[in-house]
Design a protein around this motif. Sequence first.
Motif, mmCIF file in Angstrom:
data_model
loop_
_atom_site.group_PDB
_atom_site.id
_atom_site.type_symbol
_atom_site.label_atom_id
_atom_site.label_comp_id
_atom_site.label_asym_id
_atom_site.label_seq_id
_atom_site.Cartn_x
_atom_site.Cartn_y
_atom_site.Cartn_z
ATOM 1 N N LEU A 1 18.655 -10.840 3.860
ATOM 2 C CA LEU A 1 18.142 -9.665 2.686
ATOM 3 C C LEU A 1 17.941 -8.471 3.099
ATOM 4 O O LEU A 1 18.356 -7.707 2.412
ATOM 5 C CB LEU A 1 16.943 -10.438 1.819
ATOM 6 N N SER A 2 17.461 -8.231 4.157
ATOM 7 C CA SER A 2 17.016 -7.004 4.882
ATOM 8 C C SER A 2 18.457 -6.123 5.070
ATOM 9 O O SER A 2 18.439 -4.964 4.747
ATOM 10 C CB SER A 2 16.362 -7.006 6.109
ATOM 11 N N ALA A 3 19.506 -6.890 5.548
ATOM 12 C CA ALA A 3 20.658 -6.382 5.807
ATOM 13 C C ALA A 3 21.447 -6.078 4.419
ATOM 14 O O ALA A 3 22.168 -4.985 4.295
ATOM 15 C CB ALA A 3 21.484 -7.444 6.757
ATOM 16 N N VAL A 4 21.415 -7.025 3.534
ATOM 17 C CA VAL A 4 22.323 -6.768 2.176
ATOM 18 C C VAL A 4 21.502 -5.433 1.415
ATOM 19 O O VAL A 4 22.415 -4.897 0.603
ATOM 20 C CB VAL A 4 21.821 -8.306 1.400
ATOM 21 N N THR A 5 20.175 -5.348 1.667
ATOM 22 C CA THR A 5 19.558 -4.225 1.101
ATOM 23 C C THR A 5 20.260 -3.023 1.546
ATOM 24 O O THR A 5 20.250 -1.903 0.597
ATOM 25 C CB THR A 5 17.952 -4.101 1.370
ATOM 26 N N GLU A 6 20.683 -2.800 2.549
ATOM 27 C CA GLU A 6 21.287 -1.599 3.201
ATOM 28 C C GLU A 6 22.580 -1.306 2.461
ATOM 29 O O GLU A 6 23.068 -0.129 2.338
ATOM 30 C CB GLU A 6 21.529 -1.654 4.455
ATOM 31 N N VAL B 1 9.751 9.518 -0.349
ATOM 32 C CA VAL B 1 8.461 8.957 -1.080
ATOM 33 C C VAL B 1 8.752 7.498 -1.695
ATOM 34 O O VAL B 1 7.773 6.546 -1.363
ATOM 35 C CB VAL B 1 8.532 9.816 -2.266
ATOM 36 N N ILE B 2 9.804 7.122 -2.050
ATOM 37 C CA ILE B 2 10.286 5.809 -2.732
ATOM 38 C C ILE B 2 10.018 4.924 -1.434
ATOM 39 O O ILE B 2 9.154 3.926 -1.535
ATOM 40 C CB ILE B 2 11.571 5.785 -2.755
ATOM 41 N N GLY B 3 10.647 4.969 -0.275
ATOM 42 C CA GLY B 3 10.345 4.050 0.857
ATOM 43 C C GLY B 3 9.049 3.929 1.213
ATOM 44 O O GLY B 3 8.463 3.111 1.517
ATOM 45 N N GLY B 4 8.268 5.231 1.399
ATOM 46 C CA GLY B 4 7.064 5.044 2.120
ATOM 47 C C GLY B 4 6.010 4.472 0.840
ATOM 48 O O GLY B 4 5.040 3.960 1.150
ATOM 49 N N GLY B 5 6.339 5.142 -0.315
ATOM 50 C CA GLY B 5 5.393 4.519 -1.595
ATOM 51 C C GLY B 5 5.268 3.031 -1.725
ATOM 52 O O GLY B 5 4.264 2.536 -1.974
ATOM 53 N N PHE B 6 6.764 2.461 -1.621
ATOM 54 C CA PHE B 6 6.534 0.974 -1.958
ATOM 55 C C PHE B 6 5.882 0.197 -0.596
ATOM 56 O O PHE B 6 5.195 -0.705 -0.737
ATOM 57 C CB PHE B 6 8.224 0.496 -1.797
ATOM 58 N N LEU B 7 6.010 0.690 0.441
ATOM 59 C CA LEU B 7 5.285 0.204 1.867
ATOM 60 C C LEU B 7 3.775 0.269 1.415
ATOM 61 O O LEU B 7 3.000 -0.695 1.831
ATOM 62 C CB LEU B 7 5.539 0.719 3.078
ATOM 63 N N LEU B 8 3.157 1.513 0.755
ATOM 64 C CA LEU B 8 1.874 1.606 0.720
ATOM 65 C C LEU B 8 1.366 0.438 -0.465
ATOM 66 O O LEU B 8 0.000 0.217 -0.619
ATOM 67 C CB LEU B 8 1.401 2.882 0.324
ATOM 68 N N LEU B 9 2.385 0.216 -1.256
ATOM 69 C CA LEU B 9 1.676 -0.926 -2.446
ATOM 70 C C LEU B 9 1.669 -2.232 -2.101
ATOM 71 O O LEU B 9 1.143 -2.942 -2.534
ATOM 72 C CB LEU B 9 2.894 -0.682 -3.696
ATOM 73 N N VAL B 10 2.295 -2.474 -0.725
ATOM 74 C CA VAL B 10 2.295 -3.865 -0.313
ATOM 75 C C VAL B 10 0.811 -4.535 -0.088
ATOM 76 O O VAL B 10 0.576 -5.487 -0.624
ATOM 77 C CB VAL B 10 3.288 -4.098 1.003
ATOM 78 N N GLN B 11 -0.175 -3.750 0.307
ATOM 79 C CA GLN B 11 -1.566 -3.945 0.512
ATOM 80 C C GLN B 11 -2.382 -4.360 -0.758
ATOM 81 O O GLN B 11 -3.064 -5.048 -0.554
ATOM 82 C CB GLN B 11 -2.193 -3.172 1.126
ATOM 83 N N ALA C 1 9.714 -8.395 -2.123
ATOM 84 C CA ALA C 1 10.747 -7.428 -2.821
ATOM 85 C C ALA C 1 10.232 -5.830 -2.596
ATOM 86 O O ALA C 1 10.994 -5.204 -2.582
ATOM 87 C CB ALA C 1 10.407 -7.655 -4.410
ATOM 88 N N LEU C 2 8.905 -5.649 -2.445
ATOM 89 C CA LEU C 2 8.582 -4.425 -2.105
ATOM 90 C C LEU C 2 8.896 -3.834 -0.920
ATOM 91 O O LEU C 2 9.225 -2.746 -0.755
ATOM 92 C CB LEU C 2 6.998 -4.139 -2.366
ATOM 93 N N GLU C 3 8.884 -4.912 0.146
ATOM 94 C CA GLU C 3 9.614 -4.271 1.440
ATOM 95 C C GLU C 3 10.970 -4.073 1.333
ATOM 96 O O GLU C 3 11.444 -3.067 2.193
ATOM 97 C CB GLU C 3 9.006 -5.444 2.311
ATOM 98 N N MET C 4 11.698 -4.930 0.865
ATOM 99 C CA MET C 4 13.155 -4.799 0.467
ATOM 100 C C MET C 4 13.464 -3.437 -0.070
ATOM 101 O O MET C 4 14.220 -2.643 0.322
ATOM 102 C CB MET C 4 13.768 -5.917 -0.046
ATOM 103 N N ALA C 5 12.636 -2.829 -1.166
ATOM 104 C CA ALA C 5 12.656 -1.634 -1.585
ATOM 105 C C ALA C 5 12.485 -0.575 -0.757
ATOM 106 O O ALA C 5 13.205 0.548 -0.810
ATOM 107 C CB ALA C 5 11.833 -1.697 -3.231
ATOM 108 N N GLY C 6 11.521 -0.545 0.019
ATOM 109 C CA GLY C 6 11.036 0.368 0.715
ATOM 110 C C GLY C 6 12.139 0.361 2.088
ATOM 111 O O GLY C 6 12.659 1.558 2.293
ATOM 112 N N LYS C 7 12.766 -0.722 2.419
ATOM 113 C CA LYS C 7 14.051 -0.704 3.345
ATOM 114 C C LYS C 7 15.074 -0.098 2.547
ATOM 115 O O LYS C 7 15.778 0.859 3.363
ATOM 116 C CB LYS C 7 14.466 -2.108 3.665
ATOM 117 N N PHE C 8 15.313 -0.234 1.368
ATOM 118 C CA PHE C 8 16.494 0.506 0.657
ATOM 119 C C PHE C 8 16.092 2.137 0.684
ATOM 120 O O PHE C 8 17.118 2.799 0.997
ATOM 121 C CB PHE C 8 16.412 -0.027 -0.790
#
Length: 559
Positions: A376-381, A406-416, A428-435
Amino acid sequence: MGNYDEDTAFLGQKGPFFVILFFLLNAIYISTGFHGLYIVFVGASPSHRCRVADGNLTEEWMKASIPNETVHGKPQPSQCWRYSLEAVRNLSALGYSPLDVNLTDITLERCVDGWSYSTEIYHSTIVSEWDLVCDGEWRVPFATSTLYMGYLLGSLVSGQLSDRFGRKKVLFASLAAEALAIFAQSFSDSWLLFCVLYFFVGTFQISLYITAFVLGSEVLSKSLRVLFTTLGAFLHYCIGYMVLPWIAFAVRDWRSLLRVLSGLTVVYVPLWWLIPESPRWLLSQGRVLESEAIVREAAKKNKVTAPALIFSQSEVKEAAASQNSKYSALDVLRTSDIRKTTFLCLLLWMAINIGYFGLSLNTTNLSGDPFLNCFLSAVTEVPAYIVSTFLLKSCPRRPVLSAFLVIGGGFLLLVQLIPESLQTLALALEMAGKFGFTMSFTVVYIYTAELYPTVLRNLGIGMCSSAARVGSITAPYVIFLGTFNKYLPYILMGSLTVASSITNVFLPETFEKVLPETLEQMQKCKSFIRRDKHTLEEGKGTVIMKEAKCDPTQQENNE
């Protein structure tokens, strides 16, 4: 070498020669995908606990000899401690059961007899073979970092080697050396030898990646060159990345996995006779006849007629002159404006690489199936590369890069903020951050190339690439912080990325601007602080914010 494209214009843009070469070079990038991240599975840490080596203990006492501990708010058997085996033996010999005693009163001891590892997911990894757990856990991120240390060396020397010996020779030498290093790595008898060989895997792999990139840029037609450098190489790397988890799923033993990955390189052997040397490089070396021979072969495949004289004398002299014009890394830091641009680019590249490789390496630590998570991490790319390619054609670089940072960093900050019961949402949030990180990775590469003038472009990108390696070397340790607090890597990567989006604001915009050729044509960064001239004369010393003009003519008028 501006006349080369004009001299070879008769070849057309999309003939069979270019199309076949386009796919052959992209096929090589598939190998970089599954060679670059196999440490995700080879270095995975299976579930483990202290080995209790005593055949006289009952099954009940064997289970009770491992204390429970709280990890990330959940109770689980300890992975690094056990109750004193001598005390447990004495209690068992006296006829007590674990229910008859207060186990917490028993002294704890380390796993002096080693560990027992689960084989449910992985049959063996370097962690289970060399006990890289507990006090030795730091050795896993270090082993991962050695690959990126090799990247750093390969980034610095591959360009010089390909300039001296030719693109094709260095390309296939790197491919063969990488396969041999991976094969030798599968026979490692110690963690130290594994790390040393992994360093060379990284050196040869990045050399392969860069040399193939340069060869494609020099040989392909203008239209396919753009597609190759913006989408082709990245997408085919991603294909290899997507194939990796399925190979690892089928081969659960780390030594066998490395031998399979190494053996797959054999399919590239026939490409030696199908991929030509770069005619541009041959021309720069004064080997005009060899260069013309390749171009005439290309004309034959494209079914066009080559002129009697392909390269003029002026073209050969220009090629020789370009070889004599040398710039060093010091030129990238010569003036204050270039230093500002370089410093800001270095920060961007480091932040993006820490996030990108950190998330790529973290897939086996996520809840759920590690093979599916990696896939999934690869597919996100894939959509990230496609979308970024189209955005680069029609959108300004600076706001696009800032938005996706901001999108990449913001989604990671929301994970917590996601509760434990909603792990799918956290994934899903981590995959969005990877995107977001993948988009940023693509944009910053093109953006940096447009910021530097032609005479310094390779040096500038090379220095930024070296900074990126520093970021990727750091990434495994950022993920390692998750052993202390599972949210700490997300907070660190997210904060760093959002902060870098602010840094990006001070770089000049390059969209629809002519690429600079000389140092004088290079755009200037926005100034952080500038003193107003008239205020200084009056002695007031007022400090105002003012943007430095990009047009040299306008700047002269202002002054």
